[in-house]
Design an enzyme around this catalytic site. Structure first.
Site, mmCIF file in Angstrom:
data_model
loop_
_atom_site.group_PDB
_atom_site.id
_atom_site.type_symbol
_atom_site.label_atom_id
_atom_site.label_comp_id
_atom_site.label_asym_id
_atom_site.label_seq_id
_atom_site.Cartn_x
_atom_site.Cartn_y
_atom_site.Cartn_z
ATOM 1 N N LEU A 92 0.841 -1.205 0.000
ATOM 2 C CA LEU A 92 0.000 0.000 0.000
ATOM 3 C C LEU A 92 0.875 1.254 0.000
ATOM 4 O O LEU A 92 1.948 1.283 0.613
ATOM 5 C CB LEU A 92 -0.902 -0.017 1.232
ATOM 6 C CG LEU A 92 -1.904 -1.181 1.256
ATOM 7 C CD1 LEU A 92 -2.483 -1.368 2.649
ATOM 8 C CD2 LEU A 92 -3.019 -0.964 0.234
ATOM 9 N N HIS A 108 0.725 -10.986 10.498
ATOM 10 C CA HIS A 108 1.953 -11.420 9.828
ATOM 11 C C HIS A 108 2.437 -12.724 10.458
ATOM 12 O O HIS A 108 2.464 -12.845 11.689
ATOM 13 C CB HIS A 108 3.028 -10.324 9.982
ATOM 14 C CG HIS A 108 4.293 -10.666 9.285
ATOM 15 N ND1 HIS A 108 4.433 -10.560 7.909
ATOM 16 C CD2 HIS A 108 5.469 -11.142 9.745
ATOM 17 C CE1 HIS A 108 5.646 -10.953 7.571
ATOM 18 N NE2 HIS A 108 6.295 -11.309 8.654
ATOM 19 N N GLU A 173 -2.830 -18.012 14.532
ATOM 20 C CA GLU A 173 -3.321 -16.816 13.835
ATOM 21 C C GLU A 173 -4.836 -16.692 13.990
ATOM 22 O O GLU A 173 -5.373 -15.612 14.216
ATOM 23 C CB GLU A 173 -2.972 -16.868 12.345
ATOM 24 C CG GLU A 173 -1.500 -16.722 12.045
ATOM 25 C CD GLU A 173 -1.214 -16.607 10.557
ATOM 26 O OE1 GLU A 173 -1.988 -15.944 9.845
ATOM 27 O OE2 GLU A 173 -0.213 -17.182 10.098
HETATM 28 C C1 GRF Z 1 -1.485 -15.778 6.728
HETATM 29 O O1 GRF Z 1 -0.416 -16.623 7.045
HETATM 30 C C2 GRF Z 1 -1.204 -14.376 7.176
HETATM 31 O O2 GRF Z 1 -0.443 -14.304 8.338
HETATM 32 C C3 GRF Z 1 -0.432 -13.816 6.015
HETATM 33 O O3 GRF Z 1 -1.014 -14.376 4.882
HETATM 34 C C4 GRF Z 1 -1.644 -15.611 5.218
HETATM 35 C C5 GRF Z 1 -3.068 -15.500 4.812
HETATM 36 O O4 GRF Z 1 -3.761 -16.702 4.952
HETATM 37 N N1 GRF Z 1 -0.451 -12.386 6.042
HETATM 38 P P1 GRF Z 1 -5.342 -16.713 4.839
HETATM 39 O O5 GRF Z 1 -5.701 -16.123 3.473
HETATM 40 O O6 GRF Z 1 -5.892 -15.897 5.956
HETATM 41 O O7 GRF Z 1 -5.719 -18.151 4.923
#
Ligand code: GRF
Length: 202
Positions: A92, A108, A173
């Protein structure tokens, strides 16, 4: 808080945010999923969940600025107040980042400030780190360098491959992102003078 999730791919983090936001006491509503790729698998998953979707195809715009103006217009049209980047694979411009300063976060797949950029799991294995993880941070113009809101740690174990490590991190995540978005939207974490300030119990 009306939140947009920006994706480019499968959207598994997007799904975790959509599911968390269904809880009655969740302080954010996922009001839009925006993809820069018309073929992103996450778009179908968002539609199945009954979320408004839109595509702003970067290839249909002559410049980055033009692409971002189109995104900004779509976000405004949906009354968006806050942005979650979730596997959004476009860099961006400073203009867009400043415009959404303090109102845009990213997830991330590393323990920042280690392993900014791509191929984080491969690089973690190459470096021989024994812990790895993921980070949610406010977005600043420098890539993956914004103030940190939340992190989760996983062990690196003998025999790990890029795939096994990625699989262990993505589980975290999916827990971390809803937790971080909640903290931001209920005011527990906010950006002040370039730093994250925590309140309520911190
Ligand atoms: C994840 O590992 C996130 O940390 C990174 O890109 C990936 C996206 O995965 N920024 P998803 O599309 O949410 O399955």
């Amino acid at each position: 808080r009306r939140v947009a999730i920006l994706i480019s791919g499968r959207g598994s983090n997007m799904v975790s945010l959509i599911e968390a936001a269904r809880a009655g006491d969740y302080p954010a509503e996922i009001a839009l999923v925006l993809s820069n790729r018309p073929d992103a698998a996450g778009l179908d998953r968002a539609k199945e969940a009954g979320i408004a979707t839109c595509v702003v195809d970067h290839k249909a715009h002559p410049t980055r600025e033009d692409f971002e103006q189109a995104m900004d217009a779509a976000l405004a049209a949906h009354g968006i107040e806050f942005i979650c980047l979730a596997g959004f694979m476009r860099v961006l411009t400073d203009w867009f980042v400043e415009r959404w300063s303090g109102r845009m976060v990213n997830i991330h797949p590393s323990l920042l400030p280690l392993f900014r950029g791509t191929q984080t799991h491969r690089r973690a294995l190459e470096e021989g780190v024994l812990v790895h993880g993921c980070t949610v941070h406010f977005v600043v113009p420098e890539l993956d360098a914004g103030p940190i809101i939340a992190q989760a740690v996983v062990p690196v174990v003998p025999g790990d491959t890029e795939e096994s490590l990625a699989a262990r991190v993505i589980v975290q995540e999916h827990k971390l992102y809803p937790h971080a978005l909640r903290m931001i939207c209920d005011g527990t974490a906010r950006l002040e003078n370039g730093r994250v300030v925590f309140s309520r119990g911190w």
